[in-house]
Write an enzyme that holds these catalytic residues in place. Structure first.
Site, short mmCIF file in Angstrom:
data_model
loop_
_atom_site.label_atom_id
_atom_site.label_comp_id
_atom_site.label_asym_id
_atom_site.label_seq_id
_atom_site.Cartn_x
_atom_site.Cartn_y
_atom_site.Cartn_z
CD GLN A 138 7.60 -11.41 10.56
OE1 GLN A 138 8.56 -11.22 10.35
NE2 GLN A 138 6.54 -10.18 10.61
CB SER A 187 -1.17 -5.92 4.98
OG SER A 187 0.30 -4.94 3.92
CG HIS A 198 -0.08 -0.52 2.23
ND1 HIS A 198 0.95 0.85 2.89
CD2 HIS A 198 -0.14 -1.32 3.42
CE1 HIS A 198 1.08 0.30 3.90
NE2 HIS A 198 0.74 -0.80 4.56
CD GLU A 199 1.45 6.19 -1.71
OE1 GLU A 199 0.91 5.73 -2.93
OE2 GLU A 199 2.00 6.75 -2.04
N GLY A 200 1.66 3.29 1.93
CA GLY A 200 2.94 3.48 3.13
C GLY A 200 4.37 2.53 2.58
CG HIS A 201 4.19 -1.45 2.37
ND1 HIS A 201 3.02 -2.13 1.91
CD2 HIS A 201 4.42 -2.30 3.34
CE1 HIS A 201 2.71 -3.28 2.53
NE2 HIS A 201 3.75 -3.27 3.37
P1 AMP Z 1 4.88 -4.90 6.53
O1 AMP Z 1 4.79 -5.48 4.77
O2 AMP Z 1 3.28 -4.54 7.14
O3 AMP Z 1 5.73 -5.54 7.14
O4 AMP Z 1 5.87 -3.67 6.79
C1 AMP Z 1 7.34 -3.21 5.88
C2 AMP Z 1 7.52 -2.88 5.77
O5 AMP Z 1 6.69 -1.13 5.42
C3 AMP Z 1 7.67 -2.08 7.67
O6 AMP Z 1 9.30 -0.85 7.69
C4 AMP Z 1 6.82 -1.78 7.55
O7 AMP Z 1 6.56 -0.35 9.05
C5 AMP Z 1 5.93 -0.27 6.74
N1 AMP Z 1 5.23 0.50 6.76
C6 AMP Z 1 3.97 -0.37 6.96
N2 AMP Z 1 2.64 0.14 6.99
C7 AMP Z 1 3.01 1.53 7.14
C8 AMP Z 1 2.63 3.16 6.74
N3 AMP Z 1 1.29 2.86 6.88
N4 AMP Z 1 3.38 4.08 6.73
C9 AMP Z 1 4.57 3.68 7.27
N5 AMP Z 1 5.27 2.75 6.57
C10 AMP Z 1 4.60 1.65 6.54
#
Ligand code: AMP
Length: 293
Positions: free
Chosen positions: A63, A188, A36-39
């Site tokens: 994990q 996600s 998503h936009e965060g990634h």
């Molecule tokens: P994940 O796929 O949930 O393991 O996230 C992968 C990376 O993206 C991790 O470093 C998360 O902290 C980061 N991430 C996930 N969601 C966000 C968000 N909303 N804003 C900023 N970074 C994010």
């Protein structure tokens, strides 16, 4: 713009050899996919600061506890690759589980003092799985810089400490949490939220705002700030609070006196989803500021 998809450790090492030999900078963004936009914000930051970027997509079984959502965790590799290709030229590293763990791991990386608090109380094996896969991925990619989101504040503390303790030769960059216009942190796992859960999901943000507001009024007693955060959930009995705490951002210890770099951290169950959120603040006697901008 294109994303080169690589599935094995050997192929990834081969693909990175030329850039490494030229002394180029490699940026690395570890993810579990369903992007998503965060990634994508992390990916854009990495693209802007490095000569080559690797984004890993790997749902790490280590994990997840047996009762957690490993099997149902959302996955859509085709969509992820298309989203990544839209960002620029990069490598998408998408190993399968047998590539990463051809046999049960005899090695684990654990940081007990940082892993048993906050999310660790309900997920006691989670951060050991995170630290182990992150160190393994760092060995595989050997990046110049690695990017994490502040959204996972405890993960940031665990990985930062691991990198420091083990003198891992990588620069860690932390990117502020990306939110929907409502304030909900992108995740996600938001896919688990039903329409009727959406307003309830905002209670996490509401609790963080309440804690921050007290600090801005000059309150510095940790238990008082925590009580204000928890009180928000009294108004939302449908939401099951896991924790709402004010801790030191580095060591994650609870704070009697809220000063320095502090983390206001919340976790709660909303419908089928377990959501987390946090605020990272610099607090001194006179002022409260966002620590990351
Ligand atoms: P994940 O796929 O949930 O393991 O996230 C992968 C990376 O993206 C991790 O470093 C998360 O902290 C980061 N991430 C996930 N969601 C966000 C968000 N909303 N804003 C900023 N970074 C994010």
């Amino acid at each position: 713009m294109a994303a080169t998809v690589i599935r094995t450790i050997a192929d990834l090492r081969e693909a990175l050899r030329p850039i490494r030999n030229q002394g180029g900078d490699i940026g690395f963004v570890p993810t579990m996919g369903f992007l998503h936009e965060g990634h994508l914000t992390l990916v854009r930051r990495a693209l802007g600061e490095n000569d080559r970027v690797v984004v890993s997509i790997f749902v790490n079984p280590l994990q997840f506890a047996p009762n957690e959502d490993l099997a149902s965790y959302p996955r859509d590799l085709g969509r992820d690759i298309a989203l990544l290709a839209g960002q620029g030229d990069l490598i998408a590293f998408a190993p399968d589980v047998t590539e990463m763990y051809p046999r049960p791991m005899a090695t684990e990386v654990s940081l007990p003092s940082l892993s048993q608090v906050l999310c660790g109380r309900s997920r006691p094996t989670h951060f050991q799985g995170v630290a182990t896969v992150v160190l393994k991925l760092l060995w595989i990619v050997q990046p110049t810089r690695v990017y994490f989101g502040q959204k996972d504040g405890q993960q940031v503390a665990v990985v930062r400490r691991m990198i420091e303790d083990l003198s891992v030769p990588v620069e860690m960059r932390v990117v502020p949490t990306v939110r929907e216009s409502s304030g909900l942190a992108l995740s996600s796992r938001n896919i688990y939220l039903r329409p009727e859960d959406q307003p309830l999901a905002l209670s996490l943000q509401e609790a963080l705002t309440a804690g921050r507001a007290l600090l801005e009024q000059g309150e510095r007693r940790g238990p008082t700030v925590q009580a204000a955060m928890r009180a928000v959930f009294d108004r939302h009995p449908e939401v099951r609070l896991d924790y709402a705490e004010v801790v030191d951002a580095g060591g994650l210890e609870p704070l009697a006196d809220v000063r320095g770099q502090v983390l206001l951290a919340v976790a709660a169950h909303v419908g089928r989803a377990r959501l987390i959120d946090n605020l990272l603040l610099d607090v001194d006697a006179a002022a409260v500021r966002d620590a990351l901008t």
